[in-house]
Design a protein around this motif. Structure first.
Motif, PDB file in Angstrom:
ATOM      1  N   LEU A 121     -73.687 -21.588 -61.664  1.00 51.60           N
ATOM      2  CA  LEU A 121     -73.877 -23.063 -60.639  1.00 51.60           C
ATOM      3  C   LEU A 121     -74.584 -24.461 -61.718  1.00 51.60           C
ATOM      4  CD1 LEU A 121     -73.282 -25.034 -58.036  1.00 51.60           C
ATOM      5  CD2 LEU A 121     -75.544 -23.681 -57.446  1.00 51.60           C
ATOM      6  N   TYR A 122     -75.795 -24.181 -61.719  1.00 51.53           N
ATOM      7  CA  TYR A 122     -76.468 -25.358 -62.402  1.00 51.53           C
ATOM      8  C   TYR A 122     -75.852 -25.706 -63.957  1.00 51.53           C
ATOM      9  CZ  TYR A 122     -79.553 -24.023 -58.422  1.00 51.53           C
ATOM     10  OH  TYR A 122     -78.917 -23.322 -56.853  1.00 51.53           O
ATOM     11  N   LEU A 123     -75.689 -24.734 -64.976  1.00 54.18           N
ATOM     12  CA  LEU A 123     -74.974 -25.351 -65.624  1.00 54.18           C
ATOM     13  C   LEU A 123     -73.747 -26.095 -66.334  1.00 54.18           C
ATOM     14  CD1 LEU A 123     -74.923 -25.273 -68.866  1.00 54.18           C
ATOM     15  CD2 LEU A 123     -74.040 -22.720 -68.806  1.00 54.18           C
ATOM     16  N   ALA A 124     -73.101 -25.382 -64.340  1.00 57.80           N
ATOM     17  CA  ALA A 124     -71.663 -25.820 -64.510  1.00 57.80           C
ATOM     18  C   ALA A 124     -71.437 -27.115 -64.221  1.00 57.80           C
ATOM     19  CB  ALA A 124     -70.651 -24.948 -63.487  1.00 57.80           C
ATOM     20  N   ASN A 125     -72.884 -27.514 -63.117  1.00 55.87           N
ATOM     21  CA  ASN A 125     -73.054 -28.936 -62.768  1.00 55.87           C
ATOM     22  C   ASN A 125     -72.968 -29.902 -64.392  1.00 55.87           C
ATOM     23  OD1 ASN A 125     -73.474 -30.680 -60.712  1.00 55.87           O
ATOM     24  ND2 ASN A 125     -75.304 -30.198 -60.405  1.00 55.87           N
ATOM     25  N   PHE A 126     -74.136 -29.242 -64.768  1.00 57.93           N
ATOM     26  CA  PHE A 126     -74.781 -30.484 -65.763  1.00 57.93           C
ATOM     27  C   PHE A 126     -73.883 -30.579 -66.771  1.00 57.93           C
ATOM     28  CE2 PHE A 126     -76.383 -30.380 -70.273  1.00 57.93           C
ATOM     29  CZ  PHE A 126     -76.529 -31.990 -70.414  1.00 57.93           C
ATOM     30  N   ILE A 127     -72.725 -29.839 -66.870  1.00 59.31           N
ATOM     31  CA  ILE A 127     -71.372 -29.926 -67.542  1.00 59.31           C
ATOM     32  C   ILE A 127     -70.793 -31.276 -66.699  1.00 59.31           C
ATOM     33  CG2 ILE A 127     -68.647 -28.956 -68.172  1.00 59.31           C
ATOM     34  CD1 ILE A 127     -70.882 -26.297 -69.314  1.00 59.31           C
ATOM     35  N   SER A 128     -70.259 -30.573 -65.774  1.00 57.69           N
ATOM     36  CA  SER A 128     -69.875 -31.532 -65.392  1.00 57.69           C
ATOM     37  C   SER A 128     -70.000 -33.197 -64.855  1.00 57.69           C
ATOM     38  CB  SER A 128     -69.663 -31.380 -63.353  1.00 57.69           C
ATOM     39  OG  SER A 128     -68.867 -29.718 -62.874  1.00 57.69           O
ATOM     40  N   ILE A 129     -71.097 -33.096 -64.916  1.00 59.93           N
ATOM     41  CA  ILE A 129     -72.052 -34.480 -64.867  1.00 59.93           C
ATOM     42  C   ILE A 129     -71.580 -35.098 -66.789  1.00 59.93           C
ATOM     43  CG2 ILE A 129     -74.239 -35.536 -64.694  1.00 59.93           C
ATOM     44  CD1 ILE A 129     -75.047 -33.260 -63.071  1.00 59.93           C
ATOM     45  N   VAL A 130     -72.232 -34.318 -67.404  1.00 58.18           N
ATOM     46  CA  VAL A 130     -71.848 -34.854 -68.528  1.00 58.18           C
ATOM     47  C   VAL A 130     -70.106 -35.369 -68.705  1.00 58.18           C
ATOM     48  CG1 VAL A 130     -71.952 -34.141 -71.157  1.00 58.18           C
ATOM     49  CG2 VAL A 130     -73.978 -34.217 -69.231  1.00 58.18           C
ATOM     50  N   SER A 179     -65.577 -34.181 -60.810  1.00 60.10           N
ATOM     51  CA  SER A 179     -67.307 -33.254 -60.727  1.00 60.10           C
ATOM     52  C   SER A 179     -66.685 -32.338 -59.989  1.00 60.10           C
ATOM     53  CB  SER A 179     -68.274 -34.066 -60.895  1.00 60.10           C
ATOM     54  OG  SER A 179     -69.654 -33.251 -60.998  1.00 60.10           O
ATOM     55  N   VAL A 180     -66.145 -32.264 -58.716  1.00 60.78           N
ATOM     56  CA  VAL A 180     -66.999 -31.125 -57.473  1.00 60.78           C
ATOM     57  C   VAL A 180     -65.574 -30.270 -58.257  1.00 60.78           C
ATOM     58  CG1 VAL A 180     -66.019 -31.047 -55.215  1.00 60.78           C
ATOM     59  CG2 VAL A 180     -67.082 -32.328 -55.527  1.00 60.78           C
ATOM     60  N   LEU A 181     -64.541 -31.114 -58.664  1.00 60.35           N
ATOM     61  CA  LEU A 181     -63.557 -30.141 -59.245  1.00 60.35           C
ATOM     62  C   LEU A 181     -63.997 -29.468 -60.413  1.00 60.35           C
ATOM     63  CD1 LEU A 181     -60.111 -29.126 -59.106  1.00 60.35           C
ATOM     64  CD2 LEU A 181     -59.683 -31.048 -60.082  1.00 60.35           C
ATOM     65  N   LEU A 182     -64.775 -29.967 -61.272  1.00 60.30           N
ATOM     66  CA  LEU A 182     -64.559 -28.723 -62.237  1.00 60.30           C
ATOM     67  C   LEU A 182     -66.375 -28.303 -62.214  1.00 60.30           C
ATOM     68  CD1 LEU A 182     -65.415 -31.750 -65.117  1.00 60.30           C
ATOM     69  CD2 LEU A 182     -63.279 -29.978 -64.760  1.00 60.30           C
ATOM     70  N   LEU A 183     -66.646 -28.054 -61.302  1.00 59.60           N
ATOM     71  CA  LEU A 183     -67.672 -27.327 -60.661  1.00 59.60           C
ATOM     72  C   LEU A 183     -67.261 -26.334 -59.695  1.00 59.60           C
ATOM     73  CD1 LEU A 183     -70.998 -27.373 -60.344  1.00 59.60           C
ATOM     74  CD2 LEU A 183     -70.435 -28.083 -57.392  1.00 59.60           C
ATOM     75  N   ASN A 184     -66.321 -26.605 -59.257  1.00 62.04           N
ATOM     76  CA  ASN A 184     -64.912 -25.471 -58.461  1.00 62.04           C
ATOM     77  C   ASN A 184     -64.883 -24.339 -59.462  1.00 62.04           C
ATOM     78  OD1 ASN A 184     -66.093 -25.333 -55.052  1.00 62.04           O
ATOM     79  ND2 ASN A 184     -65.193 -27.716 -55.883  1.00 62.04           N
ATOM     80  N   VAL A 185     -63.701 -25.245 -60.491  1.00 62.34           N
ATOM     81  CA  VAL A 185     -63.073 -24.714 -61.738  1.00 62.34           C
ATOM     82  C   VAL A 185     -64.337 -23.632 -61.957  1.00 62.34           C
ATOM     83  CG1 VAL A 185     -61.901 -24.614 -63.849  1.00 62.34           C
ATOM     84  CG2 VAL A 185     -61.340 -26.008 -61.879  1.00 62.34           C
ATOM     85  N   GLN A 186     -65.896 -24.317 -62.928  1.00 63.70           N
ATOM     86  CA  GLN A 186     -66.811 -23.618 -63.123  1.00 63.70           C
ATOM     87  C   GLN A 186     -67.060 -22.593 -63.098  1.00 63.70           C
ATOM     88  OE1 GLN A 186     -68.284 -26.054 -66.248  1.00 63.70           O
ATOM     89  NE2 GLN A 186     -67.853 -27.316 -64.549  1.00 63.70           N
TER      90      GLN A 186
END
Length: 149
Positions: free
Chosen positions: A120-129, A105-112
Motif C-alpha cells: 500500500l505505501y509503496l504504491a501510494n508513493f509511486i502514484s504520487i511521483v 493517483s486513486v486509480l493507480l493506487l487501486n490497480v497497484q
C-alpha cells in the motif's frame, strides 16, 4: 529574466529550479498524505475504505502544498496578485488541476494494490511521483501565471 513573450522566469534553468522546489514541497505533502492514509485506512487504526481515505489524505496534502508553493516555489510569479480573493482563485485552480492528479493517483493506487499486489505505501508513493509532473506543469502554466503588471 524576462523573455520576449512577457513571462518572467520561464527559462529552462528557472523551470528546473522551480520543479525541484515543487518536489521538496511535494515531499512535505506526501508525508501528510502518508500519515493520514495510515490513520484512516490501516486496519490497525480506523480501517476506512481505501479510496475515501486516499481522497481525504490527498486533499490535506494539497492544502499544505498550495500554501508552501504560493509562499516559496512560485513566489514572484503572481507577486501582484496577493490579495485574498486572488489567492483563493489560485487555490481553486490549484485544487482543480490537482483533482485530476488525485483521480489518477486513486486509480493507480487501486490497480497497484488490488491487481498487482504492491505494498500500500509503496504504491501510494509511486502514484504520487507519477502525477507530480502533471501537477507542476499545469500549475506553472495556469495557477501561477504572470498576471498583468
Amino acid at each position: 529574466m524576462i523573455l520576449t513573450n512577457g513571462i518572467r522566469n520561464w527559462g529552462p534553468p528557472c523551470v528546473l529550479r522551480r520543479y525541484v522546489k515543487f518536489c521538496f514541497v511535494g515531499v512535505s505533502g506526501m508525508g501528510i498524505d502518508m500519515g493520514i492514509i495510515y490513520l484512516l485506512a490501516s486496519p490497525s487504526t480506523l480501517g476506512w475504505n481505501l479510496s475515501v481515505s486516499k481522497m481525504i489524505a490527498a486533499e490535506m496534502g494539497l492544502i499544505n502544498n498550495f500554501i508552501w508553493n504560493d509562499l516559496w516555489t512560485f513566489r514572484g510569479l503572481a507577486a501582484n496578485q496577493r490579495r485574498w480573493p486572488q489567492r483563493l482563485a489560485r487555490f481553486l485552480k490549484f485544487n482543480l488541476i490537482c483533482t485530476a492528479g488525485i483521480g489518477l493517483s486513486v486509480l493507480l493506487l487501486n490497480v497497484q494494490v488490488y491487481w498487482l499486489h504492491v505494498n500500500l505505501y509503496l504504491a501510494n508513493f509511486i502514484s504520487i511521483v507519477l502525477v507530480s509532473i502533471w501537477n507542476f506543469l499545469m500549475n506553472l502554466r495556469f495557477g501561477w501565471k504572470q498576471g498583468p503588471a
